[in-house]
Design a protein around this motif. Structure first.
Motif, mmCIF file in Angstrom:
data_model
loop_
_atom_site.group_PDB
_atom_site.id
_atom_site.type_symbol
_atom_site.label_atom_id
_atom_site.label_comp_id
_atom_site.label_asym_id
_atom_site.label_seq_id
_atom_site.Cartn_x
_atom_site.Cartn_y
_atom_site.Cartn_z
ATOM 1 N N VAL A 184 0.844 -1.183 0.000
ATOM 2 C CA VAL A 184 0.000 0.000 0.000
ATOM 3 C C VAL A 184 0.883 1.237 0.000
ATOM 4 N N GLU A 185 0.635 2.089 -0.981
ATOM 5 C CA GLU A 185 1.406 3.316 -1.064
ATOM 6 C C GLU A 185 0.711 4.361 -0.212
ATOM 7 N N THR A 186 1.399 4.850 0.774
ATOM 8 C CA THR A 186 0.807 5.845 1.666
ATOM 9 C C THR A 186 1.537 7.162 1.518
ATOM 10 N N ARG A 187 0.781 8.225 1.675
ATOM 11 C CA ARG A 187 1.373 9.554 1.637
ATOM 12 C C ARG A 187 1.059 10.220 2.966
ATOM 13 N N HIS A 188 2.088 10.717 3.580
ATOM 14 C CA HIS A 188 1.931 11.351 4.872
ATOM 15 C C HIS A 188 2.157 12.848 4.731
ATOM 16 N N ALA A 189 1.518 13.581 5.605
ATOM 17 C CA ALA A 189 1.746 15.016 5.655
ATOM 18 C C ALA A 189 3.173 15.255 6.126
ATOM 19 N N PRO A 190 3.744 16.381 5.749
ATOM 20 C CA PRO A 190 5.106 16.664 6.221
ATOM 21 C C PRO A 190 5.161 16.653 7.739
ATOM 22 N N ALA A 191 6.237 16.194 8.255
ATOM 23 C CA ALA A 191 6.386 16.079 9.703
ATOM 24 C C ALA A 191 6.428 17.457 10.336
ATOM 25 N N GLN A 192 5.676 17.611 11.386
ATOM 26 C CA GLN A 192 5.662 18.852 12.146
ATOM 27 C C GLN A 192 6.724 18.741 13.247
ATOM 28 N N PRO A 193 7.372 19.836 13.535
ATOM 29 C CA PRO A 193 8.339 19.756 14.632
ATOM 30 C C PRO A 193 7.603 19.414 15.926
ATOM 31 N N SER A 194 8.158 18.512 16.673
ATOM 32 C CA SER A 194 7.499 18.107 17.918
ATOM 33 C C SER A 194 7.712 19.157 18.984
ATOM 34 N N ARG A 195 6.752 19.235 19.854
ATOM 35 C CA ARG A 195 6.854 20.177 20.963
ATOM 36 C C ARG A 195 7.189 19.386 22.218
ATOM 37 N N ASN A 196 8.346 19.682 22.746
ATOM 38 C CA ASN A 196 8.807 19.029 23.954
ATOM 39 C C ASN A 196 8.696 20.028 25.096
ATOM 40 N N PRO A 197 7.839 19.768 26.091
ATOM 41 C CA PRO A 197 7.677 20.743 27.170
ATOM 42 C C PRO A 197 8.928 20.899 28.034
ATOM 43 N N PHE A 198 9.865 19.985 27.938
ATOM 44 C CA PHE A 198 11.076 20.045 28.740
ATOM 45 C C PHE A 198 12.250 20.662 27.988
ATOM 46 N N SER A 199 12.040 21.022 26.753
ATOM 47 C CA SER A 199 13.085 21.598 25.935
ATOM 48 C C SER A 199 13.139 23.110 26.180
ATOM 49 N N PRO A 200 14.330 23.664 26.353
ATOM 50 C CA PRO A 200 14.406 25.102 26.563
ATOM 51 C C PRO A 200 14.027 25.857 25.289
ATOM 52 N N VAL A 201 13.304 26.926 25.452
ATOM 53 C CA VAL A 201 12.871 27.731 24.318
ATOM 54 C C VAL A 201 13.507 29.119 24.466
ATOM 55 N N LYS A 202 14.193 29.553 23.456
ATOM 56 C CA LYS A 202 14.839 30.863 23.496
ATOM 57 C C LYS A 202 13.786 31.956 23.334
ATOM 58 N N GLY A 203 13.996 33.043 24.032
ATOM 59 C CA GLY A 203 13.121 34.196 23.880
ATOM 60 C C GLY A 203 11.884 34.149 24.750
ATOM 61 N N ARG A 204 11.716 33.125 25.543
ATOM 62 C CA ARG A 204 10.573 33.066 26.447
ATOM 63 C C ARG A 204 10.921 33.756 27.758
ATOM 64 N N PRO A 205 10.020 34.621 28.246
ATOM 65 C CA PRO A 205 10.335 35.291 29.522
ATOM 66 C C PRO A 205 10.228 34.380 30.700
#
Length: 74
Positions: free
Chosen positions: A53-74
């Motif tokens: 079966v040929e499947t087509r997937h949507a492009p992968a979205q970047p995952s959101r990791n709640p434990f990952s540091p995010v730059k620019g957040r106060p």
């Protein structure tokens, strides 16, 4: 109709006969020469139905990791 068990049994019988005659495992060239390449291909298709079966997937979205540091957040 070929089912998975019968194709596997046929391949195993051929491999055992080949080992008994040549005292080694068959190579890809041996399989092709004996006409077994199509049986191996059928076995792979039957054992992994997702390949058929040929499947087509949507492009992968970047995952959101709640434990990952995010730059620019106060």
């Amino acid at each position: 109709m070929d089912d998975l068990a019968s194709v596997k049994a046929e391949i195993k019988r051929w491999e055992r006969a080949f080992r008994a005659e040549h005292a080694r495992d068959p190579s890809k060239d041996d399989m092709k020469a004996a006409g077994m390449a199509d049986r191996y291909k059928l076995y792979r298709q039957l054992s992994n139905p997702a390949q058929k079966v040929e499947t087509r997937h949507a492009p992968a979205q970047p995952s959101r990791n709640p434990f990952s540091p995010v730059k620019g957040r106060p």
